[in-house]
Enzyme design. Structure first.
Site, PDB file in Angstrom:
ATOM      1  N   LYS A   1      -4.602   8.735  18.553  1.00  0.00           N
ATOM      2  CA  LYS A   1      -4.500   9.099  17.135  1.00  0.00           C
ATOM      3  C   LYS A   1      -5.887   9.106  16.489  1.00  0.00           C
ATOM      4  CE  LYS A   1      -2.698   9.715  13.010  1.00  0.00           C
ATOM      5  NZ  LYS A   1      -2.089   8.588  12.287  1.00  0.00           N
TER       6      LYS A   1
ATOM      7  N   ASN B   1      -4.680   4.122   9.841  1.00  0.00           N
ATOM      8  CA  ASN B   1      -5.625   4.813  10.704  1.00  0.00           C
ATOM      9  C   ASN B   1      -6.587   3.806  11.327  1.00  0.00           C
ATOM     10  OD1 ASN B   1      -4.754   7.497  10.312  1.00  0.00           O
ATOM     11  ND2 ASN B   1      -5.863   7.631   8.376  1.00  0.00           N
TER      12      ASN B   1
ATOM     13  N   GLU C   1     -11.768   6.583   4.548  1.00  0.00           N
ATOM     14  CA  GLU C   1     -11.797   5.710   5.721  1.00  0.00           C
ATOM     15  C   GLU C   1     -12.744   6.232   6.796  1.00  0.00           C
ATOM     16  OE1 GLU C   1      -7.522   3.769   6.329  1.00  0.00           O
ATOM     17  OE2 GLU C   1      -7.420   5.953   6.267  1.00  0.00           O
TER      18      GLU C   1
ATOM     19  N   SER D   1      -6.119  16.483   5.417  1.00  0.00           N
ATOM     20  CA  SER D   1      -6.293  15.137   5.963  1.00  0.00           C
ATOM     21  C   SER D   1      -6.322  14.101   4.843  1.00  0.00           C
ATOM     22  CB  SER D   1      -7.596  15.052   6.769  1.00  0.00           C
ATOM     23  OG  SER D   1      -8.730  15.059   5.917  1.00  0.00           O
ATOM     24  N   SER D   2      -6.031  12.845   5.215  1.00  0.00           N
ATOM     25  CA  SER D   2      -6.109  11.759   4.230  1.00  0.00           C
ATOM     26  C   SER D   2      -7.525  11.638   3.691  1.00  0.00           C
ATOM     27  CB  SER D   2      -5.665  10.438   4.863  1.00  0.00           C
ATOM     28  OG  SER D   2      -6.467  10.123   5.992  1.00  0.00           O
TER      29      SER D   2
ATOM     30  N   GLY E   1       1.181   4.355  -0.603  1.00  0.00           N
ATOM     31  CA  GLY E   1       0.696   5.710  -0.738  1.00  0.00           C
ATOM     32  C   GLY E   1       1.657   6.657  -0.055  1.00  0.00           C
TER      33      GLY E   1
ATOM     34  N   GLY F   1       0.828  -1.188   0.000  1.00  0.00           N
ATOM     35  CA  GLY F   1       0.000   0.000   0.000  1.00  0.00           C
ATOM     36  C   GLY F   1       0.866   1.242   0.000  1.00  0.00           C
TER      37      GLY F   1
ATOM     38  N   ASN G   1      -7.703  12.155  14.473  1.00  0.00           N
ATOM     39  CA  ASN G   1      -8.301  12.007  13.147  1.00  0.00           C
ATOM     40  C   ASN G   1      -9.760  12.420  13.139  1.00  0.00           C
ATOM     41  OD1 ASN G   1      -6.028  11.088  11.742  1.00  0.00           O
ATOM     42  ND2 ASN G   1      -6.393   8.963  12.319  1.00  0.00           N
TER      43      ASN G   1
ATOM     44  N   GLY H   1       3.307   5.077   3.247  1.00  0.00           N
ATOM     45  CA  GLY H   1       4.212   3.982   2.912  1.00  0.00           C
ATOM     46  C   GLY H   1       5.426   4.443   2.134  1.00  0.00           C
TER      47      GLY H   1
END
Length: 297
Positions: free
Chosen positions: A178, A102, A260, A247-248, A9, A7, A182, A12
Site C-alpha cells: 500500500k 497510511n 503525510e 489522493s489524500s 475523516g 479521526g 501511495n 473513518g
C-alpha cells in the site's frame, strides 16, 4: 458492538458509517464542522450503490471513546502518538485499536503509547469528505487486518456490514505494498491536483511511476519485506478502479493542511538513505510537495 472512530475523516466516516448502517453503536470523533453536521442531520454516506443518511453519534473529544470495544484509529500518521495519548485515559483493557492509516509503522508507534492490543489494517478505499458530515465513496473498500485476539471476530463483523475483510499473516508486506501505491500516485496527484485516471494519461507519467515503484521495491527488499506478487499490476489497477479519486495528499494540499508526505515518499527517502538504496525520484516528489506546503504556510 460499540465502535469509536478516532479521526473521523473520509476513511473513518466511511467504515464507521458502514458499521452504523449495519446496526452497531458508532461514535465519530472528529472536527467541529463535521461533528455538528452529523449531530444535526446524521452522516450522509454516498456510496456507489446507495446514498443514505446514517444516524450515529459524534463528538469532538476523546472521552467519547469510553466503553468502545473497537477503535478505528484513522488520524494522520503525523498525529499517531499524540492521538493515542489522548485516548489512553478512556480505553478499557479489552479495547482493540485497529489502525486504518497510511504508512507502515503506525501500529508500532501506537503500541509505544497505549498498553491495549493494537492491530494494523491495510485500507483499499477511495473516499472523500464532500462536505460537512458528507462522505463520498468512489470505489473499493477492502481491509486486510493483522492477526490479534479479536481480529477474526472484527473481520466477521465488518464482512457482515458489507466491508470485504481478510486477516493476513503478512500485513507487513501488505502495508508496504500500500505504501508503494501511495508513493506512486499521492505526490503526483497533489502536485497536479488531478485524479488518478487523468494522471496516468499524462506524457511520461507511466515512466515516472515505474521509477517510483522500482525505488520503493528496492528499499522494501533491502528491509527484508516479503511483498505480495505483481506490485506493478496493483499499481495499474489503482488508476483503473479509482479513476476519479484524488489522493489524500492532494486533498490535504487543496485544504491548506499539512500532508503525510513525510510518511510516504519521505519515509522511502529516509529508509533508502539508511540502507544505501538510491531514491532520487521519491526525493523529488517529497521535495516538491513540501515546497507546495511551505507556499501555503
Amino acid at each position: 458492538m460499540k465502535v469509536a472512530v478516532m479521526g473521523a475523516g473520509a476513511v473513518g466516516c466511511y467504515y464507521g458509517g458502514m458499521l452504523a448502517r449495519a446496526g452497531h453503536e458508532v461514535v465519530l470523533i472528529g472536527r467541529p464542522q463535521h461533528v455538528e453536521a452529523v449531530q444535526r442531520d446524521g452522516l450522509r454516506l454516498e456510496a456507489q450503490s446507495f446514498d443514505e443518511r446514517v444516524m450515529l453519534s459524534a463528538s469532538t473529544g476523546p472521552a467519547a471513546v469510553r466503553g468502545a470495544e473497537l477503535v478505528l484509529f484513522c488520524v494522520k500518521s503525523t498525529d499517531t502518538e499524540a492521538a493515542g495519548a489522548q485516548l489512553l485515559p478512556f480505553l478499557t483493557p479489552q479495547t482493540l485499536l485497529l489502525t486504518l492509516q497510511n504508512g507502515t509503522d503506525n501500529a508500532d508507534r501506537l503500541r509505544t503509547v497505549v498498553p491495549q492490543e493494537v492491530a494494523a489494517a491495510v485500507v483499499y478505499v477511495a473516499t472523500e469528505m464532500a462536505g460537512p458530515g458528507h462522505v463520498r465513496h468512489h470505489g473499493r473498500g477492502e481491509l486486510v487486518i493483522e492477526p490479534s485476539s479479536a481480529s477474526a471476530a472484527v473481520a466477521q463483523t465488518l464482512i457482515a456490514a458489507g466491508v470485504p475483510t481478510e486477516v493476513s499473516d503478512n500485513v507487513r508486506g501488505a502495508l508496504w505494498a500500500k505504501l508503494i501505491l501511495n508513493c506512486a500516485y499521492n505526490a503526483l496527484s497533489a502536485i497536479t491536483q488531478l485524479p488518478y485516471g487523468r494522471i496516468v494519461q499524462g506524457e511520461g507519467v507511466k515512466d515516472v511511476i515505474a521509477s517510483l515503484v522500482s525505488e520503493c521495491t528496492a528499499v522494501a527488499q533491502a528491509e527484508g519485506v516479503i511483498l505480495p506478487p505483481d506490485i506493478d499490476g496493483a499499481v495499474r489497477k489503482i488508476a483503473a478502479t479509482m479513476p476519479t479519486q484524488f489522493s489524500s495528499t492532494a486533498q490535504d494540499l487543496a485544504r491548506g493542511k499539512r500532508s503525510e508526505i513525510d510518511h510516504l515518499n519521505g519515509f522511502i527517502l529516509r529508509r533508502g538513505e539508511a540502507l544505501g538504496v538510491a531514491t532520487p525520484v521519491n526525493r523529488v516528489m517529497h521535495t516538491l510537495v513540501r515546497l507546495l506546503e511551505s507556499k501555503q504556510a
